[in-house]
Design a protein around this motif. Structure first.
Motif, PDB file in Angstrom:
ATOM      1  N   GLY A  40       0.789  -1.227   0.000  1.00  0.00           N
ATOM      2  CA  GLY A  40       0.000   0.000   0.000  1.00  0.00           C
ATOM      3  C   GLY A  40       0.819   1.275   0.000  1.00  0.00           C
ATOM      4  N   GLU A  41       2.119   1.178  -0.230  1.00  0.00           N
ATOM      5  CA  GLU A  41       2.976   2.363  -0.272  1.00  0.00           C
ATOM      6  C   GLU A  41       2.735   3.086  -1.596  1.00  0.00           C
ATOM      7  OE1 GLU A  41       5.153   3.193   2.299  1.00  0.00           O
ATOM      8  OE2 GLU A  41       4.471   1.431   3.402  1.00  0.00           O
ATOM      9  N   SER A  42       2.146   4.270  -1.531  1.00  0.00           N
ATOM     10  CA  SER A  42       1.865   5.028  -2.747  1.00  0.00           C
ATOM     11  C   SER A  42       3.129   5.697  -3.273  1.00  0.00           C
ATOM     12  CB  SER A  42       0.806   6.099  -2.459  1.00  0.00           C
ATOM     13  OG  SER A  42       1.345   7.107  -1.614  1.00  0.00           O
ATOM     14  N   LEU A  43       3.068   6.118  -4.522  1.00  0.00           N
ATOM     15  CA  LEU A  43       4.180   6.872  -5.094  1.00  0.00           C
ATOM     16  C   LEU A  43       4.478   8.101  -4.246  1.00  0.00           C
ATOM     17  CD1 LEU A  43       3.158   6.680  -8.859  1.00  0.00           C
ATOM     18  CD2 LEU A  43       5.144   5.555  -7.813  1.00  0.00           C
ATOM     19  N   LEU A  44       3.417   8.779  -3.777  1.00  0.00           N
ATOM     20  CA  LEU A  44       3.606   9.967  -2.949  1.00  0.00           C
ATOM     21  C   LEU A  44       4.248   9.609  -1.612  1.00  0.00           C
ATOM     22  CD1 LEU A  44       3.255  12.989  -2.440  1.00  0.00           C
ATOM     23  CD2 LEU A  44       0.925  12.487  -1.647  1.00  0.00           C
ATOM     24  N   MET A  45       3.826   8.522  -1.004  1.00  0.00           N
ATOM     25  CA  MET A  45       4.424   8.121   0.266  1.00  0.00           C
ATOM     26  C   MET A  45       5.913   7.838   0.087  1.00  0.00           C
ATOM     27  SD  MET A  45       3.369   5.175   2.985  1.00  0.00           S
ATOM     28  CE  MET A  45       2.005   6.120   3.648  1.00  0.00           C
ATOM     29  N   ILE A  46       6.268   7.162  -0.984  1.00  0.00           N
ATOM     30  CA  ILE A  46       7.670   6.842  -1.248  1.00  0.00           C
ATOM     31  C   ILE A  46       8.476   8.121  -1.462  1.00  0.00           C
ATOM     32  CG2 ILE A  46       9.231   5.749  -2.911  1.00  0.00           C
ATOM     33  CD1 ILE A  46       6.971   3.592  -3.256  1.00  0.00           C
ATOM     34  N   ALA A  47       7.971   9.007  -2.311  1.00  0.00           N
ATOM     35  CA  ALA A  47       8.674  10.270  -2.577  1.00  0.00           C
ATOM     36  C   ALA A  47       8.783  11.108  -1.305  1.00  0.00           C
ATOM     37  CB  ALA A  47       7.960  11.047  -3.672  1.00  0.00           C
ATOM     38  N   SER A  48       7.719  11.162  -0.523  1.00  0.00           N
ATOM     39  CA  SER A  48       7.715  11.949   0.716  1.00  0.00           C
ATOM     40  C   SER A  48       8.703  11.401   1.726  1.00  0.00           C
ATOM     41  CB  SER A  48       6.321  11.949   1.345  1.00  0.00           C
ATOM     42  OG  SER A  48       5.388  12.555   0.493  1.00  0.00           O
ATOM     43  N   TYR A  49       8.703  10.108   1.905  1.00  0.00           N
ATOM     44  CA  TYR A  49       9.593   9.473   2.877  1.00  0.00           C
ATOM     45  C   TYR A  49      11.058   9.722   2.534  1.00  0.00           C
ATOM     46  CZ  TYR A  49      11.664   6.015   5.962  1.00  0.00           C
ATOM     47  OH  TYR A  49      12.432   5.400   6.917  1.00  0.00           O
ATOM     48  N   HIS A  50      11.358   9.740   1.246  1.00  0.00           N
ATOM     49  CA  HIS A  50      12.737   9.929   0.802  1.00  0.00           C
ATOM     50  C   HIS A  50      13.096  11.402   0.597  1.00  0.00           C
ATOM     51  CE1 HIS A  50      13.836   5.717   0.573  1.00  0.00           C
ATOM     52  NE2 HIS A  50      12.618   5.494   0.120  1.00  0.00           N
ATOM     53  N   GLY A  51      12.171  12.306   0.909  1.00  0.00           N
ATOM     54  CA  GLY A  51      12.477  13.732   0.891  1.00  0.00           C
ATOM     55  C   GLY A  51      12.538  14.370  -0.481  1.00  0.00           C
ATOM     56  N   HIS A  52      11.878  13.790  -1.455  1.00  0.00           N
ATOM     57  CA  HIS A  52      11.912  14.329  -2.813  1.00  0.00           C
ATOM     58  C   HIS A  52      10.734  15.280  -3.032  1.00  0.00           C
ATOM     59  CE1 HIS A  52      15.231  11.745  -3.649  1.00  0.00           C
ATOM     60  NE2 HIS A  52      14.524  10.641  -3.424  1.00  0.00           N
ATOM     61  N   LYS A  53      10.944  16.530  -2.675  1.00  0.00           N
ATOM     62  CA  LYS A  53       9.878  17.521  -2.707  1.00  0.00           C
ATOM     63  C   LYS A  53       9.348  17.784  -4.116  1.00  0.00           C
ATOM     64  CE  LYS A  53      11.827  19.258   1.461  1.00  0.00           C
ATOM     65  NZ  LYS A  53      12.634  18.061   1.568  1.00  0.00           N
TER      66      LYS A  53
END
Length: 175
Positions: free
Chosen positions: A55-68
Motif C-alpha cells: 500500500g505504499e503510494s508513489l507519494l508516500m515513497i517520494a515523501s519518505y525519501h524527501g523528494h519535494k
C-alpha cells in the motif's frame, strides 16, 4: 513475477508481465526523486495513486525519501495526500518521522489531514514527538494537531515522547 510493486491502486487496471517491469521502474523513480521520468509516465495517464503490495503510494515513497519536487508533481496530478498504506500510515506520518518540515508543509498545503491516524492510532504529531522532531512538531501544532489525542494504547504525544526519551519534544509539549 511477484514482488512488492505488482499491486496498483484500485483505480489502476491489473497489469500483465510486460507492464510490471515499467511499474517497478516507476516506483524506483519516486524513491530516487527522478521527477522528469516520473512526470513522463504520469502524463501518459499513469495513476498518481498507484501503490505497492504493502500500500505504499508513489507519494508516500517520494515523501519518505524527501523528494519535494517529485511529491509536488504527484500532488499536482491528483495524488491523494492522505492515501494510507496497509498499516494505515500516511505520507505526512513518514515525513514527520523523518523530520522533514518542508515536506510536512507541502503535504498540509495540499490537504493532508493533520489528525489522520494509522491503524494503531498514532498521528503525525505522535511520530514527530516520539522521534524528537521538534520543528515538525511545531509545524503540526501550528496547523491544529491535538496534543491531547490518544493512540490505541491511550498514549499522547507527550507520553510517547517520554517513553522514547525525546527530551526536546517533551519540553515543547510540556509548555
Amino acid at each position: 513475477m511477484s514482488n512488492e510493486y505488482n499491486r496498483a491502486s484500485t483505480t489502476t487496471p491489473a497489469m500483465d508481465e510486460e507492464t510490471t517491469v515499467p511499474v517497478n521502474a516507476v516506483f524506483d523513480m519516486a524513491r530516487q526523486g527522478d521527477v522528469e521520468s516520473l512526470e513522463a509516465w504520469l502524463d501518459q495517464d499513469l495513476s498518481p495513486n498507484m501503490a505497492t503490495t504493502q500500500g505504499e503510494s508513489l507519494l508516500m515513497i517520494a515523501s519518505y525519501h524527501g523528494h519535494k519536487a517529485t511529491a509536488h508533481a504527484l500532488l499536482a496530478r491528483g495524488a491523494d495526500p492522505d492515501q494510507r498504506n496497509d498499516s494505515g500510515q500516511s505520507p505526512i506520518a513518514g515525513a514527520s518521522f523523518k523530520g522533514d518540515r518542508t515536506m510536512v508543509e507541502l503535504l498540509l498545503a495540499h490537504g493532508a489531514s493533520v489528525e489522520g491516524a494509522a491503524n494503531d492510532g498514532k498521528t503525525a504529531l505522535m511520530m514527530a514527538a516520539m522521534f524528537n522532531q521538534v520543528d515538525v512538531l511545531d509545524t503540526l501544532l501550528a496547523h491544529g494537531a491535538d496534543p491531547a489525542r490518544e493512540d490505541a494504547d491511550g498514549m499522547t504525544a507527550l507520553s510517547l515522547a517520554k517513553a522514547m526519551g525525546a527530551v526536546d519534544a517533551q519540553r515543547r509539549l510540556d509548555q
